[in-house]
Design a protein around this motif. Structure first.
Motif, PDB file in Angstrom:
ATOM      1  N   GLY A  66       0.764  -1.247   0.000  1.00  0.00           N
ATOM      2  CA  GLY A  66       0.000   0.000   0.000  1.00  0.00           C
ATOM      3  C   GLY A  66       0.791   1.291   0.000  1.00  0.00           C
ATOM      4  N   ARG A  67       2.122   1.206  -0.137  1.00  0.00           N
ATOM      5  CA  ARG A  67       2.922   2.437  -0.103  1.00  0.00           C
ATOM      6  C   ARG A  67       3.567   2.726  -1.456  1.00  0.00           C
ATOM      7  NH1 ARG A  67       3.024   4.295   5.365  1.00  0.00           N
ATOM      8  NH2 ARG A  67       3.681   6.187   4.312  1.00  0.00           N
ATOM      9  N   ARG A  68       3.857   4.008  -1.672  1.00  0.00           N
ATOM     10  CA  ARG A  68       4.567   4.389  -2.897  1.00  0.00           C
ATOM     11  C   ARG A  68       6.015   3.894  -2.820  1.00  0.00           C
ATOM     12  NH1 ARG A  68       2.472  10.403  -4.887  1.00  0.00           N
ATOM     13  NH2 ARG A  68       0.463   9.613  -5.612  1.00  0.00           N
ATOM     14  N   SER A  69       6.481   3.282  -3.902  1.00  0.00           N
ATOM     15  CA  SER A  69       7.843   2.755  -3.896  1.00  0.00           C
ATOM     16  C   SER A  69       8.537   3.024  -5.225  1.00  0.00           C
ATOM     17  CB  SER A  69       7.829   1.245  -3.611  1.00  0.00           C
ATOM     18  OG  SER A  69       7.182   0.560  -4.667  1.00  0.00           O
ATOM     19  N   MET A  70       9.872   3.023  -5.165  1.00  0.00           N
ATOM     20  CA  MET A  70      10.653   3.316  -6.379  1.00  0.00           C
ATOM     21  C   MET A  70      11.873   2.400  -6.409  1.00  0.00           C
ATOM     22  SD  MET A  70      11.982   7.027  -7.754  1.00  0.00           S
ATOM     23  CE  MET A  70      13.464   7.315  -6.818  1.00  0.00           C
ATOM     24  N   THR A  71      12.332   2.093  -7.611  1.00  0.00           N
ATOM     25  CA  THR A  71      13.594   1.375  -7.777  1.00  0.00           C
ATOM     26  C   THR A  71      14.377   2.069  -8.881  1.00  0.00           C
ATOM     27  OG1 THR A  71      14.632  -0.746  -8.301  1.00  0.00           O
ATOM     28  CG2 THR A  71      12.503  -0.338  -9.313  1.00  0.00           C
ATOM     29  N   CYS A  72      15.699   2.172  -8.683  1.00  0.00           N
ATOM     30  CA  CYS A  72      16.534   2.905  -9.643  1.00  0.00           C
ATOM     31  C   CYS A  72      17.640   1.996 -10.159  1.00  0.00           C
ATOM     32  CB  CYS A  72      17.175   4.122  -8.979  1.00  0.00           C
ATOM     33  SG  CYS A  72      15.996   5.129  -8.090  1.00  0.00           S
ATOM     34  N   MET A  73      17.918   2.087 -11.441  1.00  0.00           N
ATOM     35  CA  MET A  73      18.931   1.212 -12.040  1.00  0.00           C
ATOM     36  C   MET A  73      19.416   1.805 -13.355  1.00  0.00           C
ATOM     37  SD  MET A  73      16.166  -1.682 -13.162  1.00  0.00           S
ATOM     38  CE  MET A  73      15.456  -1.673 -11.521  1.00  0.00           C
ATOM     39  N   LYS A  74      20.498   1.228 -13.890  1.00  0.00           N
ATOM     40  CA  LYS A  74      20.926   1.637 -15.221  1.00  0.00           C
ATOM     41  C   LYS A  74      20.267   0.724 -16.244  1.00  0.00           C
ATOM     42  CE  LYS A  74      25.073   0.983 -16.753  1.00  0.00           C
ATOM     43  NZ  LYS A  74      26.538   1.119 -16.827  1.00  0.00           N
ATOM     44  N   HIS A  75      20.444   1.069 -17.527  1.00  0.00           N
ATOM     45  CA  HIS A  75      19.726   0.330 -18.572  1.00  0.00           C
ATOM     46  C   HIS A  75      19.973  -1.174 -18.551  1.00  0.00           C
ATOM     47  CE1 HIS A  75      23.622   1.488 -20.126  1.00  0.00           C
ATOM     48  NE2 HIS A  75      23.532   0.651 -21.127  1.00  0.00           N
ATOM     49  N   GLY A  95       0.086   0.655  -4.030  1.00  0.00           N
ATOM     50  CA  GLY A  95       0.720   1.965  -3.913  1.00  0.00           C
ATOM     51  C   GLY A  95       1.470   2.242  -5.217  1.00  0.00           C
ATOM     52  N   GLY A  96       1.648   3.502  -5.576  1.00  0.00           N
ATOM     53  CA  GLY A  96       2.325   3.844  -6.834  1.00  0.00           C
ATOM     54  C   GLY A  96       3.726   3.258  -6.903  1.00  0.00           C
ATOM     55  N   LEU A  97       4.134   2.817  -8.103  1.00  0.00           N
ATOM     56  CA  LEU A  97       5.460   2.219  -8.267  1.00  0.00           C
ATOM     57  C   LEU A  97       6.140   2.817  -9.494  1.00  0.00           C
ATOM     58  CD1 LEU A  97       6.335  -1.544  -7.873  1.00  0.00           C
ATOM     59  CD2 LEU A  97       7.470  -0.121  -9.559  1.00  0.00           C
ATOM     60  N   VAL A  98       7.344   3.356  -9.282  1.00  0.00           N
ATOM     61  CA  VAL A  98       8.105   3.966 -10.376  1.00  0.00           C
ATOM     62  C   VAL A  98       9.447   3.254 -10.539  1.00  0.00           C
ATOM     63  CG1 VAL A  98       9.340   6.064 -11.110  1.00  0.00           C
ATOM     64  CG2 VAL A  98       6.999   6.227 -10.233  1.00  0.00           C
ATOM     65  N   ILE A  99       9.752   2.909 -11.777  1.00  0.00           N
ATOM     66  CA  ILE A  99      11.047   2.317 -12.114  1.00  0.00           C
ATOM     67  C   ILE A  99      11.856   3.394 -12.810  1.00  0.00           C
ATOM     68  CG2 ILE A  99      12.235   0.540 -13.468  1.00  0.00           C
ATOM     69  CD1 ILE A  99       9.461  -0.990 -13.338  1.00  0.00           C
ATOM     70  N   LEU A 100      12.952   3.800 -12.176  1.00  0.00           N
ATOM     71  CA  LEU A 100      13.789   4.827 -12.766  1.00  0.00           C
ATOM     72  C   LEU A 100      14.932   4.130 -13.480  1.00  0.00           C
ATOM     73  CD1 LEU A 100      16.255   6.855 -12.829  1.00  0.00           C
ATOM     74  CD2 LEU A 100      14.008   7.934 -12.880  1.00  0.00           C
ATOM     75  N   THR A 152      -0.681   0.882 -12.758  1.00  0.00           N
ATOM     76  CA  THR A 152       0.417   0.415 -13.606  1.00  0.00           C
ATOM     77  C   THR A 152       1.769   0.851 -13.036  1.00  0.00           C
ATOM     78  OG1 THR A 152       1.370   0.528 -15.831  1.00  0.00           O
ATOM     79  CG2 THR A 152       0.298   2.517 -15.042  1.00  0.00           C
ATOM     80  N   PRO A 153       2.811   0.032 -13.216  1.00  0.00           N
ATOM     81  CA  PRO A 153       4.139   0.588 -12.944  1.00  0.00           C
ATOM     82  C   PRO A 153       4.449   1.624 -14.018  1.00  0.00           C
ATOM     83  CG  PRO A 153       4.338  -1.581 -13.968  1.00  0.00           C
ATOM     84  CD  PRO A 153       2.873  -1.352 -13.711  1.00  0.00           C
ATOM     85  N   VAL A 154       5.238   2.638 -13.665  1.00  0.00           N
ATOM     86  CA  VAL A 154       5.615   3.660 -14.642  1.00  0.00           C
ATOM     87  C   VAL A 154       7.136   3.716 -14.723  1.00  0.00           C
ATOM     88  CG1 VAL A 154       5.473   6.107 -15.267  1.00  0.00           C
ATOM     89  CG2 VAL A 154       3.540   5.002 -14.134  1.00  0.00           C
ATOM     90  N   ILE A 155       7.650   3.705 -15.941  1.00  0.00           N
ATOM     91  CA  ILE A 155       9.096   3.855 -16.116  1.00  0.00           C
ATOM     92  C   ILE A 155       9.404   5.334 -16.345  1.00  0.00           C
ATOM     93  CG2 ILE A 155      11.103   3.258 -17.534  1.00  0.00           C
ATOM     94  CD1 ILE A 155       9.690   0.658 -18.316  1.00  0.00           C
ATOM     95  N   VAL A 156      10.366   5.865 -15.610  1.00  0.00           N
ATOM     96  CA  VAL A 156      10.891   7.200 -15.910  1.00  0.00           C
ATOM     97  C   VAL A 156      12.295   6.971 -16.451  1.00  0.00           C
ATOM     98  CG1 VAL A 156      11.537   9.465 -15.017  1.00  0.00           C
ATOM     99  CG2 VAL A 156       9.492   8.324 -14.146  1.00  0.00           C
ATOM    100  N   ARG A 157      12.546   7.469 -17.658  1.00  0.00           N
ATOM    101  CA  ARG A 157      13.840   7.229 -18.294  1.00  0.00           C
ATOM    102  C   ARG A 157      14.723   8.473 -18.222  1.00  0.00           C
ATOM    103  NH1 ARG A 157      15.571   7.880 -24.379  1.00  0.00           N
ATOM    104  NH2 ARG A 157      17.366   6.501 -24.500  1.00  0.00           N
TER     105      ARG A 157
END
Lengths: 579, 189
Positions: A66-75, A95-100, A152-157
């Motif tokens: 239920g919480r907003r989460s993010m993960t960050c990585m290179k290509h 909860g919102g999920l962003v893949i950076l 939906t998960p969202v990718i930020v590039r």
């Protein structure tokens, strides 16, 4: 308040302002600093995961809770996380999920140049692409809204030019987002085929809704200046277009997948000539051509970075002629640091002329002369599995003259799986784990072998020797990498065995543990015979006097690791203050 | 009024921090500014370059070839790598301290003294500065980079007070005094 932030710092700020609760990442240039900046915000739980697949799965769990989460990585990290990503697209989020994901056009520090926008199309998820630091922060916040609105998960590039550039950012306040609670919804979260088939229909519907949303959102910005030329662009290329073609009308896309087709068709009617300017793969262009839009062709390279000059050239605009270049300057190649704990083992490997299946990290630098110790580099963890393949392909013959070389962080990342495979399949390769107790090349992030967490709290330190023995490997040897004779002896012994062996080195990176730096050494000019044994170590502190034909040590660089006296047969190297 | 400033040196010299400071001073002074840096895989000893662009409105974070107004070389030979950015109006701020590349140290390559002397003539103006000497006078050999920043500040239209404030906020607290001193000495050269 306005502040000058790098793209990476702005992304971290965006997560903070969006009320993110959990960030789990694996470091990789140019994305590494994001999570290092996140750790400054006490409101966010953050961690270094062992790899990107695990990091994304942690973020999925946090979202499920239920919480907003993010993960960050290179290509290339997104390749590792691709497995959970594809199914996460089906389950959606709680909860919102962003893949950076940070791409590296021009490969300043990567082994390939892939365009992560392909993953958005592949996984059928939205992808946002900011063009400066302020947008990076705002788009991260927007991505969380979209994630929750469309499930939906969202990718930020990002790209290197965004992550590692700085510009002004308007800071906002953190919004405290209350937990949605743990979602117990089996048809949504248990992807057995029967449920998966239902969710796939949802995914396709979602994509259509996202397309409409994109056309109507403020993520797409139309700048009509003249009706002659119209350019569709996004991200960093937008900046190049604005500078190279100030007279052109521009349709700037914030979300490049799915495309805002209605808005693009509108725009195409307002200009005589329509172009797409994008970096790397023709994602936007291909899609628009498939939809029957009449695009003007430009001869755009599919490799490397764009620039203002590159865009000018595409449109036949004269660029400034530069005056002069100087060829054949002495290079300043990346080099292993003075006192690097990998140097002695590489010297031994090189001396024995072993074929070394290498991995990603500082030890890749062992490739360079004079050590020239590495023969292959593919991806994280590949060294161990490739050495097993080399061994099996030659019925054990090549295993006698080859080794796998891997670092501690890389071993935990995916090397551990390869080792398990070699054990299970009765391989007889030799694996060298260069344990320097940190993730060196990306900036010294701790890992399970370091004994501390991202915030410096103590945590259990994984013991490589016990771990390998628990795998059932009988031949596990720990050596001091600065004891060259011992390294050579152990390498000879272990490669000759028709069994799997693991050799572990035990010296920390000088940046991880500065206490290992001691008195510098110097060379007694009278005793030096100019045999060049020490200069062949490739240590930046060892210099060569061309006229006198003797070696010298730059004492300002020497860390006192004690490797060079061990290769000097003439007893010419001494430590200051030690008789 | 706009400035394209290309700053470069060897990893460990403070090039990146210095370019951060320039970018922040410009924005604090009411301009738009962008900075882009490439630091290679090397922890130290590798080439490092930062592009700083200052104008009313800046788009690309990268300077185009032939469009550097000011080049700041933190090491004596490094400017030779960036000659394609030079035009007939380019100014060069040059730290005369030498750091020998590995090829020179191992005796395989020559430090390009002659080429340096030749190419210096192509600049509209060159201010040479012995940053290490200034750093020693400032009581800390590690603040050499700030002497170079001081020399750069002299050529830019921003208030000294703004420079000092930003420097104070960016350097380790223990080194504020020596950094400011090196900046002042560089500025008054």
């Amino acid at each position: 308040m306005r502040k000058v932030l790098s793209g990476n710092e702005a992304i971290a700020r965006g997560a903070y302002e969006a009320g993110v609760k959990v960030v789990s990442s694996y470091p990789g240039t140019p994305s590494s600093e994001i999570t290092d900046f996140v750790k400054r915000y006490g409101e966010i739980y953050c961690e270094w995961a062992v790899n990107e697949k695990v990091a994304l799965e942690v973020a999925i769990g946090a979202s499920l809770a239920g919480r907003r989460s993010m993960t960050c990585m290179k290509h290339v990290g997104l390749n590792v996380a691709a497995d959970p990503l594809m199914t996460l697209s089906y389950t959606g989020v709680n909860g919102g999920l962003v893949i950076l994901v940070a791409d590296d056009p021009n490969m300043f520090s990567s082994q390939n140049e892939q365009d992560s926008r392909n993953y958005a199309r592949f996984a059928k998820v939205p992808l946002l692409e900011p063009s400066d630091s302020n947008e990076a922060k705002e788009f991260v916040k927007k991505a969380f809204e979209i994630s929750e609105k469309f499930c939906t998960p969202v990718i930020v590039r990002s790209v290197t030019r965004l992550s590692h550039s700085m510009s002004a950012v308007d800071l906002g306040e953190r919004v405290e987002v209350t937990s949605k609670g743990l979602e117990n919804n089996i048809p949504k979260w248990v992807m057995v085929p029967a449920n998966g088939r239902v969710r796939h229909v949802f995914v396709e519907e979602r994509l259509k809704e996202l397309q409409t949303y994109n056309s109507e959102s403020d993520l797409v910005v139309e700048e009509i200046i003249s009706n002659e030329i119209g350019i569709i662009t996004s991200g960093i290329p937008y900046q190049y277009v604005k500078e190279a073609l100030p007279e052109a009308s521009v349709l700037k896309l914030g979300m490049v997948w799915p495309l805002p087709l209605d808005k693009i068709v509108d725009f195409s009617k307002k200009v005589k000539k329509l172009y797409v300017v994008e970096e790397l793969d023709p994602i936007i262009e291909t899609e628009l051509l498939a939809k029957g839009l009449k695009l003007k062709k430009i001869k755009r390279p599919l490799t490397g970075e764009l620039s203002v000059d590159a865009v000018k050239k595409l449109f036949g605009i004269k660029v400034n002629k530069y005056k002069t270049t100087v060829k054949e300057l002495p290079n300043r190649p990346p080099n292993m640091c003075p006192g690097c704990s990998h140097r002695g083992m590489f010297y031994a490997i090189s001396k024995l002329k072993l074929f070394a299946a290498g991995d990603i990290g500082c030890y890749t630098l062992g490739l360079l002369p004079p050590l020239s110790a590495i023969n292959s580099t593919v991806c994280m963890g590949a060294s161990i599995s490739m050495a097993h393949g080399i061994d099996r392909a030659s019925d054990g013959e090549y295993a006698k003259k080859s080794v796998a070389v891997i670092g501690d962080s890389t071993f935990f990342h995916t090397g551990i799986n390869g080792l398990l495979n070699s054990v299970y399949n009765k391989g007889c390769s030799t694996v060298v784990i260069l344990d320097n107790r940190t993730t060196g090349m990306t900036g010294h992030q701790p890992n399970p072998g370091t004994g501390i967490t991202i915030r410096g709290e103590e945590s259990p330190r994984i013991n490589f020797e016990l771990l390998c023995r628990a795998f059932g490997i009988k031949n596990v040897v720990t050596v001091d990498p600065f004891d060259v004779d011992e390294c050579i002896r152990v390498l000879k012994e272990e490669t000759s065995k028709e069994e799997l062996s693991v050799i572990i080195t035990n010296r920390p990176c000088i940046f991880a543990d500065r206490t290992v730096i001691t008195n510098p050494y110097f060379i007694d000019a009278d005793k030096c015979t100019g045999c060049t044994a020490c200069t062949r170590l490739g240590c930046p502190a060892i210099t060569w006097d061309k006229k006198k034909k003797i070696a010298m040590i730059d004492e300002s660089l020497c860390t006192g690791c004690g490797l060079c006296p061990k290769v000097c047969r003439f007893n010419a190297i001494f430590q200051r203050g030690v008789k | 009024m706009s400035f394209n400033i290309l700053m470069f040196g060897v990893g460990g010299q403070g090039t990146v921090l210095s370019s951060d400071i320039v970018c922040e001073v410009a924005i604090e002074s009411g301009y738009d500014a962008k900075k882009s840096e490439i630091h290679g895989m090397a922890q130290r000893g590798g080439s490092v370059v930062s592009h700083v662009r200052i104008a009313k409105k800046v788009y690309s974070p990268v300077i185009s070839f032939g469009e550097a107004d000011i080049m700041v070389s933190f090491e004596y030979m490094e400017f030779l790598r960036y000659m394609e950015y030079v035009n007939s109006e380019t100014l060069l701020i040059l730290n005369t301290n030498k750091i020998f590349p590995p090829g020179v140290l191992s005796g395989k390559e020559e430090y390009p003294e002659k080429v340096i002397k030749q190419k210096l003539k192509l600049f509209k103006g060159v201010s040479q500065i012995d940053a290490l000497k200034i750093a020693q006078e400032s009581g800390n050999v590690k603040v050499a980079g700030m002497a170079v920043v001081g020399a750069l500040a002299k050529t830019l239209p921003f208030e000294k007070k703004v420079w000092k404030n930003i420097i104070e906020s960016k350097v380790p607290p223990k080194t504020v005094e020596s950094n400011i001193k090196a900046f002042e000495l560089g500025f008054t050269l």
